[in-house]
Design a protein around this motif. Structure first.
Motif, PDB file in Angstrom:
ATOM      1  N   ALA A  83      21.374 131.997  -6.427  1.00 29.54           N
ATOM      2  CA  ALA A  83      21.248 132.004  -4.968  1.00 29.54           C
ATOM      3  C   ALA A  83      20.850 130.610  -4.500  1.00 29.54           C
ATOM      4  CB  ALA A  83      20.217 133.051  -4.542  1.00 29.54           C
ATOM      5  N   LEU A  84      21.827 129.747  -4.341  1.00 28.46           N
ATOM      6  CA  LEU A  84      21.583 128.335  -4.048  1.00 28.46           C
ATOM      7  C   LEU A  84      21.859 127.981  -2.593  1.00 28.46           C
ATOM      8  CD1 LEU A  84      23.133 126.861  -7.313  1.00 28.46           C
ATOM      9  CD2 LEU A  84      20.728 127.319  -6.822  1.00 28.46           C
ATOM     10  N   GLY A  85      22.213 128.967  -1.786  1.00 26.04           N
ATOM     11  CA  GLY A  85      22.366 128.730  -0.363  1.00 26.04           C
ATOM     12  C   GLY A  85      23.800 128.738   0.106  1.00 26.04           C
ATOM     13  N   ILE A  86      23.944 128.989   1.417  1.00 24.29           N
ATOM     14  CA  ILE A  86      25.269 129.051   2.037  1.00 24.29           C
ATOM     15  C   ILE A  86      25.981 127.707   1.925  1.00 24.29           C
ATOM     16  CG2 ILE A  86      26.461 129.292   4.249  1.00 24.29           C
ATOM     17  CD1 ILE A  86      24.347 131.421   4.986  1.00 24.29           C
ATOM     18  N   ALA A  87      25.266 126.626   2.235  1.00 30.14           N
ATOM     19  CA  ALA A  87      25.909 125.308   2.188  1.00 30.14           C
ATOM     20  C   ALA A  87      26.373 124.980   0.775  1.00 30.14           C
ATOM     21  CB  ALA A  87      24.959 124.237   2.714  1.00 30.14           C
ATOM     22  N   HIS A  88      25.594 125.347  -0.237  1.00 31.72           N
ATOM     23  CA  HIS A  88      26.018 125.117  -1.624  1.00 31.72           C
ATOM     24  C   HIS A  88      27.301 125.868  -1.918  1.00 31.72           C
ATOM     25  CE1 HIS A  88      26.153 126.077  -5.953  1.00 31.72           C
ATOM     26  NE2 HIS A  88      25.709 124.837  -6.115  1.00 31.72           N
ATOM     27  N   ALA A  89      27.380 127.127  -1.475  1.00 29.80           N
ATOM     28  CA  ALA A  89      28.592 127.920  -1.712  1.00 29.80           C
ATOM     29  C   ALA A  89      29.797 127.289  -1.029  1.00 29.80           C
ATOM     30  CB  ALA A  89      28.378 129.348  -1.217  1.00 29.80           C
ATOM     31  N   ILE A  90      29.609 126.788   0.174  1.00 32.25           N
ATOM     32  CA  ILE A  90      30.714 126.119   0.869  1.00 32.25           C
ATOM     33  C   ILE A  90      31.181 124.903   0.073  1.00 32.25           C
ATOM     34  CG2 ILE A  90      31.349 124.816   2.947  1.00 32.25           C
ATOM     35  CD1 ILE A  90      29.398 126.644   4.497  1.00 32.25           C
ATOM     36  N   GLY A  91      30.230 124.172  -0.497  1.00 34.11           N
ATOM     37  CA  GLY A  91      30.575 122.976  -1.261  1.00 34.11           C
ATOM     38  C   GLY A  91      31.477 123.242  -2.445  1.00 34.11           C
ATOM     39  N   ASP A 179      35.119 116.763   6.135  1.00 42.29           N
ATOM     40  CA  ASP A 179      33.996 115.846   5.977  1.00 42.29           C
ATOM     41  C   ASP A 179      32.671 116.586   5.812  1.00 42.29           C
ATOM     42  OD1 ASP A 179      33.586 116.622   8.697  1.00 42.29           O
ATOM     43  OD2 ASP A 179      32.561 114.716   9.079  1.00 42.29           O
ATOM     44  N   ALA A 180      32.672 117.913   6.043  1.00 44.08           N
ATOM     45  CA  ALA A 180      31.461 118.705   5.816  1.00 44.08           C
ATOM     46  C   ALA A 180      31.029 118.653   4.355  1.00 44.08           C
ATOM     47  CB  ALA A 180      31.683 120.150   6.235  1.00 44.08           C
ATOM     48  N   PHE A 181      31.966 118.455   3.443  1.00 45.31           N
ATOM     49  CA  PHE A 181      31.600 118.408   2.023  1.00 45.31           C
ATOM     50  C   PHE A 181      30.750 117.185   1.705  1.00 45.31           C
ATOM     51  CE2 PHE A 181      35.592 120.918   2.079  1.00 45.31           C
ATOM     52  CZ  PHE A 181      35.058 122.109   1.617  1.00 45.31           C
ATOM     53  N   ASP A 182      31.001 116.070   2.394  1.00 41.44           N
ATOM     54  CA  ASP A 182      30.149 114.897   2.198  1.00 41.44           C
ATOM     55  C   ASP A 182      28.757 115.134   2.776  1.00 41.44           C
ATOM     56  OD1 ASP A 182      32.168 113.449   0.923  1.00 41.44           O
ATOM     57  OD2 ASP A 182      32.967 112.694   2.823  1.00 41.44           O
ATOM     58  N   VAL A 183      28.694 115.848   3.903  1.00 43.29           N
ATOM     59  CA  VAL A 183      27.393 116.197   4.488  1.00 43.29           C
ATOM     60  C   VAL A 183      26.606 117.070   3.511  1.00 43.29           C
ATOM     61  CG1 VAL A 183      26.245 117.383   6.397  1.00 43.29           C
ATOM     62  CG2 VAL A 183      28.306 116.025   6.833  1.00 43.29           C
ATOM     63  N   ILE A 184      27.253 118.070   2.947  1.00 37.16           N
ATOM     64  CA  ILE A 184      26.596 118.979   2.006  1.00 37.16           C
ATOM     65  C   ILE A 184      26.119 118.224   0.768  1.00 37.16           C
ATOM     66  CG2 ILE A 184      27.015 120.926   0.449  1.00 37.16           C
ATOM     67  CD1 ILE A 184      28.910 122.026   2.647  1.00 37.16           C
ATOM     68  N   ALA A 185      26.913 117.272   0.293  1.00 32.19           N
ATOM     69  CA  ALA A 185      26.546 116.516  -0.914  1.00 32.19           C
ATOM     70  C   ALA A 185      25.264 115.708  -0.714  1.00 32.19           C
ATOM     71  CB  ALA A 185      27.697 115.592  -1.312  1.00 32.19           C
ATOM     72  N   ARG A 186      24.923 115.394   0.543  1.00 33.11           N
ATOM     73  CA  ARG A 186      23.720 114.603   0.826  1.00 33.11           C
ATOM     74  C   ARG A 186      22.510 115.465   1.183  1.00 33.11           C
ATOM     75  NH1 ARG A 186      27.709 111.519   3.656  1.00 33.11           N
ATOM     76  NH2 ARG A 186      27.011 112.413   5.647  1.00 33.11           N
ATOM     77  N   LEU A 187      22.681 116.774   1.261  1.00 32.14           N
ATOM     78  CA  LEU A 187      21.578 117.648   1.654  1.00 32.14           C
ATOM     79  C   LEU A 187      20.533 117.744   0.549  1.00 32.14           C
ATOM     80  CD1 LEU A 187      23.277 120.755   3.347  1.00 32.14           C
ATOM     81  CD2 LEU A 187      22.210 118.781   4.466  1.00 32.14           C
ATOM     82  N   ALA A 188      19.292 117.908   0.971  1.00 29.63           N
ATOM     83  CA  ALA A 188      18.203 118.232   0.048  1.00 29.63           C
ATOM     84  C   ALA A 188      17.883 119.712   0.196  1.00 29.63           C
ATOM     85  CB  ALA A 188      16.970 117.392   0.366  1.00 29.63           C
ATOM     86  N   PRO A 189      17.496 120.384  -0.883  1.00 27.98           N
ATOM     87  CA  PRO A 189      17.138 121.801  -0.771  1.00 27.98           C
ATOM     88  C   PRO A 189      15.967 122.008   0.189  1.00 27.98           C
ATOM     89  CG  PRO A 189      17.425 121.161  -3.070  1.00 27.98           C
ATOM     90  CD  PRO A 189      17.429 119.895  -2.264  1.00 27.98           C
TER      91      PRO A 189
END
Length: 253
Positions: A83-91, A179-189
């Motif tokens: 369970a790593l989060g919605i944004a992780h799943a999108i990535g 470009d949302a994938f680049d945003v997700i790659a920079r997110l911190a948990p």
């Protein structure tokens, strides 16, 4: 536009119903939960859909949906470990999405009412980089909550706040571009150890890059026992327009 259905997570709020099966296989009225987000995407005219799976009984989900051809869809699958989060799943869908815009539907959300094809078309052809549907709820502390300015503009989103700043939440339909994938790659948990979709949406608020619209139909998530009951009531009251046909009967023997 491509579609993404997120059907991961551990579903602890639905124990003991989910001890031996995947939450998204639980019945809502007369069909499995996962049919509803797939219907949401299909009613937009989306035909290429990835289903991100996780938790228990993922093979049963694949057996249920197969390749999607009996729905008129082309389904593919990806597995989310934990369970790593919605944004992780999108990535996880970066290669699947490619250069296309895409719509994300959460696997435990039930929307009955107007189709979203006009909303999808408006986002796809418009100047926005991300979009979400909003809905008024009596218990916003369970969700990401929108902070709204005096002029009605979205100022930000806060994930599961103890003291919500409004009763408006972004429900489980999100419109994004690659470009949302680049945003997700920079997110911190977050403090919950997850990559939050609200952090993705907040990225696009400056300079008016976030599209939002209040959904006028009926909506609920189905992540708790009370909301599972609400979802069944909404589905029972629906007139059936746009509903996915069940798969053909399997041969005997």
């Amino acid at each position: 536009m491509k579609g993404l259905v997120l059907a991961g997570g551990t579903a602890t709020r639905l124990f003991p119903l989910t001890i031996v099966t995947n939450k998204h296989l639980l019945p809502i009225y007369d069909r499995p939960m996962i049919y509803y987000p797939i219907e949401t995407l299909a009613r937009m005219g989306i035909r290429e859909v990835m289903v991100v799976l996780g938790g228990k009984s993922v093979g049963d989900v694949v057996e249920l949906l197969a390749d999607g051809s009996h729905f008129g869809l082309d389904l593919t699958y990806r597995y989310q470990r934990g369970a790593l989060g919605i944004a992780h799943a999108i990535g996880l869908a970066r290669d699947f999405v490619g250069d296309d815009s895409f719509c994300v539907a959460l696997g435990d959300n039930v929307l009955r009412g107007p189709a979203l094809d006009d909303v999808a078309a408006a986002f796809d052809s418009g100047p926005w980089d991300a979009g979400t549907l909003l809905y008024r709820v009596p218990d916003p502390e369970r969700f990401g909550v929108a902070e709204v300015g005096a002029d009605g503009a979205i100022l930000g989103f806060e994930e599961k706040p103890a003291h919500p700043k409004s009763d408006l939440i972004p429900i489980g339909v999100y419109f994004l571009r690659p470009d949302a994938f680049d945003v997700i790659a920079r997110l911190a948990p977050s403090g919950r150890g997850e990559l939050e979709i609200t952090d993705v949406l907040n990225h696009y608020i400056p300079n008016g890059r976030l599209f939002s619209q209040v959904y006028e139909g009926h909506w609920t998530d189905a992540g708790t026992v009370p909301s599972l009951l609400r979802a069944a009531a909404i589905a029972e009251a629906d007139d059936g327009e746009g509903r996915l046909a069940p798969p053909p009967e399997r041969p005997v023997g």
